[in-house]
Design a protein around this motif. Structure first.
Motif, PDB file in Angstrom:
ATOM      1  N   HIS A 165      10.788   8.167 -17.904  1.00 13.83           N
ATOM      2  CA  HIS A 165      10.153   8.906 -16.814  1.00 13.83           C
ATOM      3  C   HIS A 165      10.059   8.027 -15.577  1.00 13.83           C
ATOM      4  O   HIS A 165      10.741   8.286 -14.587  1.00 13.83           O
ATOM      5  CB  HIS A 165       8.773   9.417 -17.244  1.00 13.83           C
ATOM      6  N   GLU A 166       9.237   6.979 -15.652  1.00 17.71           N
ATOM      7  CA  GLU A 166       9.099   6.103 -14.490  1.00 17.71           C
ATOM      8  C   GLU A 166       9.141   4.627 -14.844  1.00 17.71           C
ATOM      9  O   GLU A 166       8.763   3.787 -14.034  1.00 17.71           O
ATOM     10  CB  GLU A 166       7.812   6.426 -13.715  1.00 17.71           C
ATOM     11  N   GLY A 167       9.552   4.327 -16.060  1.00 15.67           N
ATOM     12  CA  GLY A 167       9.841   2.935 -16.382  1.00 15.67           C
ATOM     13  C   GLY A 167       8.735   2.099 -16.986  1.00 15.67           C
ATOM     14  O   GLY A 167       8.934   0.900 -17.213  1.00 15.67           O
ATOM     15  N   THR A 168       7.595   2.679 -17.252  1.00 16.06           N
ATOM     16  CA  THR A 168       6.525   1.916 -17.890  1.00 16.06           C
ATOM     17  C   THR A 168       6.922   1.560 -19.319  1.00 16.06           C
ATOM     18  O   THR A 168       7.583   2.343 -20.000  1.00 16.06           O
ATOM     19  CB  THR A 168       5.226   2.754 -17.899  1.00 16.06           C
ATOM     20  N   ASN A 169       6.514   0.395 -19.771  1.00 13.77           N
ATOM     21  CA  ASN A 169       6.835   0.000 -21.142  1.00 13.77           C
ATOM     22  C   ASN A 169       6.120   0.893 -22.147  1.00 13.77           C
ATOM     23  O   ASN A 169       4.899   1.082 -22.066  1.00 13.77           O
ATOM     24  CB  ASN A 169       6.451  -1.456 -21.390  1.00 13.77           C
ATOM     25  N   SER A 193       0.815  -1.203   0.000  1.00 10.43           N
ATOM     26  CA  SER A 193       0.000   0.000   0.000  1.00 10.43           C
ATOM     27  C   SER A 193       0.852   1.257   0.000  1.00 10.43           C
ATOM     28  O   SER A 193       0.406   2.298  -0.421  1.00 10.43           O
ATOM     29  CB  SER A 193      -0.935   0.004   1.204  1.00 10.43           C
ATOM     30  N   SER A 194       2.114   1.148   0.426  1.00  7.81           N
ATOM     31  CA  SER A 194       2.950   2.331   0.460  1.00  7.81           C
ATOM     32  C   SER A 194       3.868   2.427  -0.753  1.00  7.81           C
ATOM     33  O   SER A 194       4.645   3.342  -0.860  1.00  7.81           O
ATOM     34  CB  SER A 194       3.786   2.336   1.744  1.00  7.81           C
ATOM     35  N   ASP A 195       3.780   1.466  -1.679  1.00  7.45           N
ATOM     36  CA  ASP A 195       4.635   1.477  -2.857  1.00  7.45           C
ATOM     37  C   ASP A 195       4.139   2.536  -3.830  1.00  7.45           C
ATOM     38  O   ASP A 195       3.080   2.392  -4.405  1.00  7.45           O
ATOM     39  CB  ASP A 195       4.602   0.085  -3.501  1.00  7.45           C
ATOM     40  N   PRO A 196       4.907   3.614  -4.031  1.00 12.16           N
ATOM     41  CA  PRO A 196       4.453   4.671  -4.914  1.00 12.16           C
ATOM     42  C   PRO A 196       4.688   4.369  -6.382  1.00 12.16           C
ATOM     43  O   PRO A 196       4.310   5.131  -7.234  1.00 12.16           O
ATOM     44  CB  PRO A 196       5.312   5.864  -4.465  1.00 12.16           C
ATOM     45  N   SER A 197       5.337   3.268  -6.697  1.00  7.51           N
ATOM     46  CA  SER A 197       5.688   2.985  -8.085  1.00  7.51           C
ATOM     47  C   SER A 197       4.465   2.570  -8.892  1.00  7.51           C
ATOM     48  O   SER A 197       3.862   1.548  -8.600  1.00  7.51           O
ATOM     49  CB  SER A 197       6.715   1.864  -8.124  1.00  7.51           C
ATOM     50  N   PRO A 198       4.092   3.317  -9.936  1.00  7.15           N
ATOM     51  CA  PRO A 198       2.933   2.945 -10.719  1.00  7.15           C
ATOM     52  C   PRO A 198       3.154   1.702 -11.555  1.00  7.15           C
ATOM     53  O   PRO A 198       2.233   1.041 -11.940  1.00  7.15           O
ATOM     54  CB  PRO A 198       2.693   4.177 -11.611  1.00  7.15           C
ATOM     55  N   SER A 199       4.373   1.389 -11.850  1.00 10.40           N
ATOM     56  CA  SER A 199       4.635   0.234 -12.689  1.00 10.40           C
ATOM     57  C   SER A 199       4.999  -0.988 -11.874  1.00 10.40           C
ATOM     58  O   SER A 199       5.202  -2.046 -12.431  1.00 10.40           O
ATOM     59  CB  SER A 199       5.770   0.553 -13.667  1.00 10.40           C
ATOM     60  N   GLY A 200       5.082  -0.820 -10.561  1.00 11.07           N
ATOM     61  CA  GLY A 200       5.411  -1.949  -9.722  1.00 11.07           C
ATOM     62  C   GLY A 200       6.869  -2.358  -9.839  1.00 11.07           C
ATOM     63  O   GLY A 200       7.254  -3.422  -9.433  1.00 11.07           O
ATOM     64  N   SER A 246       3.324   3.780 -31.899  1.00 13.00           N
ATOM     65  CA  SER A 246       2.113   4.145 -32.621  1.00 13.00           C
ATOM     66  C   SER A 246       2.479   4.287 -34.097  1.00 13.00           C
ATOM     67  O   SER A 246       3.134   5.257 -34.487  1.00 13.00           O
ATOM     68  CB  SER A 246       1.545   5.462 -32.091  1.00 13.00           C
ATOM     69  N   ALA A 247       2.068   3.318 -34.894  1.00 12.14           N
ATOM     70  CA  ALA A 247       2.390   3.362 -36.324  1.00 12.14           C
ATOM     71  C   ALA A 247       1.716   4.553 -36.996  1.00 12.14           C
ATOM     72  O   ALA A 247       2.293   5.176 -37.887  1.00 12.14           O
ATOM     73  CB  ALA A 247       1.955   2.052 -36.986  1.00 12.14           C
ATOM     74  N   SER A 248       0.522   4.892 -36.567  1.00  9.83           N
ATOM     75  CA  SER A 248      -0.193   6.002 -37.209  1.00  9.83           C
ATOM     76  C   SER A 248       0.473   7.345 -36.898  1.00  9.83           C
ATOM     77  O   SER A 248       0.432   8.263 -37.716  1.00  9.83           O
ATOM     78  CB  SER A 248      -1.655   6.014 -36.766  1.00  9.83           C
ATOM     79  N   ASP A 249       1.096   7.457 -35.730  1.00 12.68           N
ATOM     80  CA  ASP A 249       1.767   8.704 -35.360  1.00 12.68           C
ATOM     81  C   ASP A 249       3.262   8.670 -35.684  1.00 12.68           C
ATOM     82  O   ASP A 249       3.933   9.711 -35.671  1.00 12.68           O
ATOM     83  CB  ASP A 249       1.605   8.977 -33.863  1.00 12.68           C
ATOM     84  N   GLY A 250       3.803   7.482 -35.900  1.00 12.65           N
ATOM     85  CA  GLY A 250       5.229   7.351 -36.197  1.00 12.65           C
ATOM     86  C   GLY A 250       6.110   7.687 -35.014  1.00 12.65           C
ATOM     87  O   GLY A 250       7.220   8.204 -35.169  1.00 12.65           O
ATOM     88  N   LYS A 251       5.652   7.368 -33.816  1.00 16.42           N
ATOM     89  CA  LYS A 251       6.456   7.655 -32.621  1.00 16.42           C
ATOM     90  C   LYS A 251       6.091   6.697 -31.489  1.00 16.42           C
ATOM     91  O   LYS A 251       5.073   6.007 -31.545  1.00 16.42           O
ATOM     92  CB  LYS A 251       6.265   9.099 -32.185  1.00 16.42           C
ATOM     93  N   PHE A 252       6.949   6.710 -30.485  1.00 24.25           N
ATOM     94  CA  PHE A 252       6.715   5.891 -29.303  1.00 24.25           C
ATOM     95  C   PHE A 252       5.917   6.710 -28.290  1.00 24.25           C
ATOM     96  O   PHE A 252       6.182   7.904 -28.097  1.00 24.25           O
ATOM     97  CB  PHE A 252       8.044   5.449 -28.670  1.00 24.25           C
ATOM     98  N   ILE A 253       4.957   6.066 -27.656  1.00 25.17           N
ATOM     99  CA  ILE A 253       4.111   6.758 -26.685  1.00 25.17           C
ATOM    100  C   ILE A 253       4.056   5.928 -25.402  1.00 25.17           C
ATOM    101  O   ILE A 253       3.849   4.717 -25.441  1.00 25.17           O
ATOM    102  CB  ILE A 253       2.692   6.971 -27.242  1.00 25.17           C
ATOM    103  N   CYS A 254       4.238   6.603 -24.281  1.00 27.60           N
ATOM    104  CA  CYS A 254       4.117   5.930 -22.989  1.00 27.60           C
ATOM    105  C   CYS A 254       2.658   5.985 -22.546  1.00 27.60           C
ATOM    106  O   CYS A 254       2.073   7.068 -22.482  1.00 27.60           O
ATOM    107  CB  CYS A 254       5.013   6.602 -21.949  1.00 27.60           C
ATOM    108  N   PRO A 255       2.080   4.845 -22.222  1.00 27.48           N
ATOM    109  CA  PRO A 255       0.667   4.831 -21.837  1.00 27.48           C
ATOM    110  C   PRO A 255       0.387   5.383 -20.440  1.00 27.48           C
ATOM    111  O   PRO A 255      -0.758   5.689 -20.131  1.00 27.48           O
ATOM    112  CB  PRO A 255       0.300   3.339 -21.916  1.00 27.48           C
ATOM    113  N   LEU A 256       1.415   5.548 -19.618  1.00 25.34           N
ATOM    114  CA  LEU A 256       1.141   5.959 -18.237  1.00 25.34           C
ATOM    115  C   LEU A 256       0.919   7.460 -18.092  1.00 25.34           C
ATOM    116  O   LEU A 256      -0.103   7.892 -17.572  1.00 25.34           O
ATOM    117  CB  LEU A 256       2.277   5.493 -17.309  1.00 25.34           C
TER     118      LEU A 256
END
Ligand code: FES
Length: 149
Positions: free
Chosen positions: A95-99, A29-36, A103-113
């Motif tokens: 930023h915080e390590g999320t995979n 409950s005290s783990d602030p990491s969103p990605s675990g 995005s092929a339509s945008d031609g760039k990498f996007i972080c979902p978090l």
């Protein structure tokens, strides 16, 4: 057993039960990491040598297709089976390590978090990330593609 004695023993039992529960539940409950991932940004794969390979006869055959392994994401960005038709970067957002995803339509990498965006070469296009993705070398021999650190 007297009423006071019963309540006293009941109180000690409940206290022991709650203490045990809090000790076993407190870490999560005290783990602030969103990605675990334990917090912080994981280091990208380092060292030298082949990170992984792909068989171009059967894998990542269409533009926008990707393969990820060992902390690296490989994406086809061109039609021909030449090294410049591919890009390979660390998969963990700086930023915080999320995979990240491509995005092929945008031609760039996007972080979902939190929405950071990176170019095909890994440069930061939009924050909150401020550090570029580590880029990896792509080599091709015959129909075997290698991602090299
Ligand atoms: S983890 Fe925050 S933008 Fe990627």
């Amino acid at each position: 057993m007297e009423r006071d004695e019963f309540l006293s023993k009941l109180g000690i039992g409940v206290l022991a039960l709650c203490t045990g529960c809090m000790a076993s539940c407190g870490g999560k409950s005290s783990d602030p990491s969103p990605s675990g991932g334990g917090g912080g940004t994981p280091a990208p794969p380092s060292g030298s040598g082949t990170v992984f390979t792909a068989d171009l006869n059967s894998e990542i055959k269409t533009i926008g297709a990707s393969k990820s392994s060992n902390g690296v994401i490989l994406v086809r960005i061109g039609a021909d089976n030449v090294a410049t038709s591919f890009t390979a970067v660390q998969i963990a957002c700086t930023h915080e390590g999320t995979n990240i995803n491509y995005s092929a339509s945008d031609g760039k990498f996007i972080c979902p978090l939190h929405g950071s965006q990176f170019s095909q070469a890994g440069a930061v296009l939009n924050g909150p990330a401020v550090v570029a993705l580590k880029k990896y070398t792509v080599t091709i021999s015959g129909t075997t593609l290698s991602v090299v650190a």
